[in-house]
Design an enzyme around this catalytic site. Structure first.
Site, PDB file in Angstrom:
ATOM      1  N   SER A   4      27.374  94.549  28.771  1.00 46.14           N
ATOM      2  CA  SER A   4      28.422  94.367  29.787  1.00 46.14           C
ATOM      3  C   SER A   4      29.802  94.756  29.252  1.00 46.14           C
ATOM      4  CB  SER A   4      28.420  92.939  30.318  1.00 46.14           C
ATOM      5  OG  SER A   4      28.388  92.014  29.261  1.00 46.14           O
ATOM      6  N   GLU A  45      30.157  95.330  35.337  1.00 50.00           N
ATOM      7  CA  GLU A  45      29.317  96.526  35.250  1.00 50.00           C
ATOM      8  C   GLU A  45      29.441  97.419  36.480  1.00 50.00           C
ATOM      9  OE1 GLU A  45      25.410  95.237  34.158  1.00 50.00           O
ATOM     10  OE2 GLU A  45      26.118  94.301  32.314  1.00 50.00           O
TER      11      GLU A  45
END
Length: 434
Positions: free
Chosen positions: A373, A210
């Site tokens: 994610s 991320e």
């Protein structure tokens, strides 16, 4: 206007895994939506349909979900001639066709791809921006720009380090606008990079899924210490607070918790829910920690309830609630948490996402809109958070284009709103009360 054509394909997410993209055509043009995918998934989430053919993409292909859109959903929606502004009607039809409790027939990734594309087409049909169309669907006369929660240190299942807890976030609540919040976030991020580089070496500034840093530290407290230092060096001690996503379900073991779960198993080091709660309380005391997500396992109800009752911070349910209106009812009743994490792919349709949000808000909860994610360049959630007036969004660090795509869209929305733009700021938990 009704749908002329729907076509789904396999594309790639930010982790190099296949995901579903849907193209939907009306007389107004082409509307495209892509579906994200999570790494630490709650067991109660709607089913993300993967092919499980190990000879192709290690089993992670989504050709079955794509096939369900092209062969079943598309012809049905086109033949029904429903106007694209009728989001609920279209979503309901897909849910009825699927017929399962958790969308396991078509896959939540198939249904959601179409649902998102329909929503974008609906906005164009009405001639309004997507965020305004979403606000209309939710019954919100006003819209609000959110506080961004930047995930700047990654641990847990998102990183190859020893950190047990998954995300350490900075929230620039003291900013005057979203644009200023972005600047503050970026400046703290760059200061953090330098702090980590000086302390742990250049290798430690590699980024996780991320966009946050994943230094090889073991103690979660050390991550908070790094944030505190970076915030101070950037000169924003009075403007930036901290949030965490613990994702404790990932290290729940036989009623206890293993804060060193990436090492070989050793039950003697497991700690009790009470000990873990005490650790959080010590963090709250020592750092400007205002939000804790998934502090306990998704089925450790008593620990959630006890913790929420004794701390004054935001306690966010993710794996606990999985954006499902049916799963939200119990924690509302038991006061197990006070904020919903809203992830459209956990439930698999725009309509149900809106229902989950409204249910949470009507019970006095906060709502934090979130990415996954495994993301794409799709920016739907930027418009979603503005239209739903939730006041907070987490969509990664100010790094990696699939994260910045959302933040940049929010900058454009704020600019478009001009003098009408309102920023949630310190009221991010309940932005309606200004």
């Amino acid at each position: 206007m009704s749908i002329l054509k729907i076509f789904a394909r396999e594309i790639f997410d930010s982790r190099g895994n296949p995901t579903v993209e849907v193209d939907l055509y009306t007389s107004k043009g082409l509307f495209r939506a892509a579906v994200p995918s999570g790494a630490s998934t709650g067991i109660y989430e709607a089913l993300e349909l993967r092919d499980n053919d190990k000879t192709r993409f290690l089993g992670k292909g989504v050709s079955k979900a794509v096939g369900h859109v092209n062969k079943t959903i598309a012809p049905a929606l086109i033949s029904k001639n429903i106007n694209v502004v009728e989001q609920e009607k279209i979503d309901k039809l897909m849910l009825e066709m699927d017929g399962s409790e958790n969308k396991s027939k078509f896959g939540a990734n198939a249904i959601l791809g179409v649902s998102l594309a329909v929503c974008k087409a609906g906005a164009a049909e009405k001639g309004v921006p997507l965020y305004r169309h979403i606000a209309d669907l939710a019954g919100n006369p006003e819209v609000i720009l959110p506080v961004p929660a930047f995930n700047v240190i990654n641990g847990g299942s998102h990183a190859g380090n020893k950190l047990a807890m998954q995300e350490f976030m900075i929230l620039p609540v003291g900013a005057e606008s979203f644009k200023e919040a972005m600047r503050i976030g970026a400046e703290v991020y760059h200061n953090l990079k330098n702090v980590i580089k000086e302390k742990y070496g250049k290798d430690a500034t590699n980024v996780g899924d991320e966009g946050g840093f994943a230094p090889n530290i073991l103690e979660d407290k050390e991550a908070l210490e790094l944030l505190k230092t970076a915030i101070s060096k950037a000169g924003y001690t009075d403007k930036v607070v901290i949030g965490m996503d613990v994702a404790a379900s990932e290290f729940y073991r036989d009623g206890k918790y293993d804060l060193d779960f990436k090492s070989p198993d050793d039950p003697s080091r497991y700690i009790t829910p009470d000990q873990l709660a005490d650790l959080y309380k010590s963090f709250i005391k020592s750092y400007p920690l205002v939000s804790v997500e998934d502090p306990f396992d998704q089925d450790d109800w008593s620990a959630w309830k006890k913790f929420t009752a004794t701390v004054g911070v935001q306690v966010v349910g993710d794996d606990l609630t999985v954006t499902n209106p049916k799963r939200i009812a119990k924690p509302v009743e038991e006061k197990s948490c006070n904020c919903l994490l809203l992830q459209v792919n956990q439930i698999g349709s725009v309509t149900e996402s809106l229902q989950a949000c409204k249910l949470a808000q009507s019970n006095g909860w906060g709502v934090m809109v979130s990415h996954r994610s495994g993301e794409t360049e799709d920016t739907f959630i930027a418009d979603l958070v503005v239209g739903l007036c939730t006041g907070q969004i987490k969509t990664g660090a100010p790094c990696r284009s699939e994260r910045l795509a959302k933040y940049n869209q929010l900058l454009r929305i704020e600019e478009e709103l001009g003098s009408k733009a309102r920023f949630a700021g310190r009221n991010f938990r309940n932005p309606r009360i200004n």
